[in-house]
Design a protein around this motif. Structure first.
Motif: not given
Length: 184
Positions: A100-105, A123, A126-128, A131, A137
């Motif tokens: 998820s976005a949180e994982w990438f963040f 990473k 990707t998070a941005c 989300d 982020y």
């Protein structure tokens, strides 16, 4: 213990408001601020209360993500990263298939703390992308990008221009070839 009172938010607070209040309190009571201070044990207890209150509220509103690789407790990952326990944070992140976005963040923050700036930048981007409305982020991504620009400007100011230094490029290629195959 009323978790809303501990965090100083009202009971109708949004998840974003809860996160903001939590982050401010973690900064306020972080152990690094109380080293060699007689209030260290009090701050530690308060931080424990803040973490418990946050966990109570976030678990009720989806604070961890379920996936095929098991549940990810993102708040634990955040606490590990904040405390400098990068191995434990990495273990939790690698123990799931959730991307998820949180994982990438968080994975980007982990890479940043390890000094892997290119990986952190990728990473965070990707998070941005996953989300785009998340201010946390985008601010973190912007700080990493700005930091990279500062390093680049400093190196160019000292005469280390990658594009003009053929000797340096040749040496980099030599090192890379030596690392990839023991042919040199």
């Amino acid at each position: 213990m009323n978790p809303y009172e501990v965090l100083g938010v009202n009971e109708n607070a949004s998840e974003e408001e809860i996160k903001k209040a939590y982050k401010e309190l973690v900064k306020k009571y972080h152990p690094d601020r109380y080293q060699d201070n007689p209030l260290a044990s009090l701050a530690e207890e308060k931080l424990r209360e803040v973490n418990e209150a946050y966990d109570m509220l976030m678990k009720g509103s989806g604070g961890s993500s379920q996936s095929g690789g098991g549940a990810v407790d993102y708040m634990s990952v955040r606490r590990y990263i904040d405390a400098g326990n990068l191995k434990s944070a990495e273990k939790l992140l690698n123990g799931t298939n959730d991307r998820s976005a949180e994982w990438f963040f968080l994975s980007g923050m982990l890479s940043y703390r390890k000094g892997w700036y290119d990986d952190a930048t990728n990473k965070m981007q990707t998070a941005c992308d996953l989300d785009p409305g998340n201010v946390e982020y985008s601010q973190a991504y912007g700080r990493i990008i700005n930091m990279g620009g500062q390093y680049q400007n400093q190196s160019f100011g000292r005469g280390y221009n990658r594009n003009d230094d053929m000797c340096c490029q040749a040496f980099q290629c030599y090192i890379c070839a030596d690392c990839c195959c023991d042919c040199i």
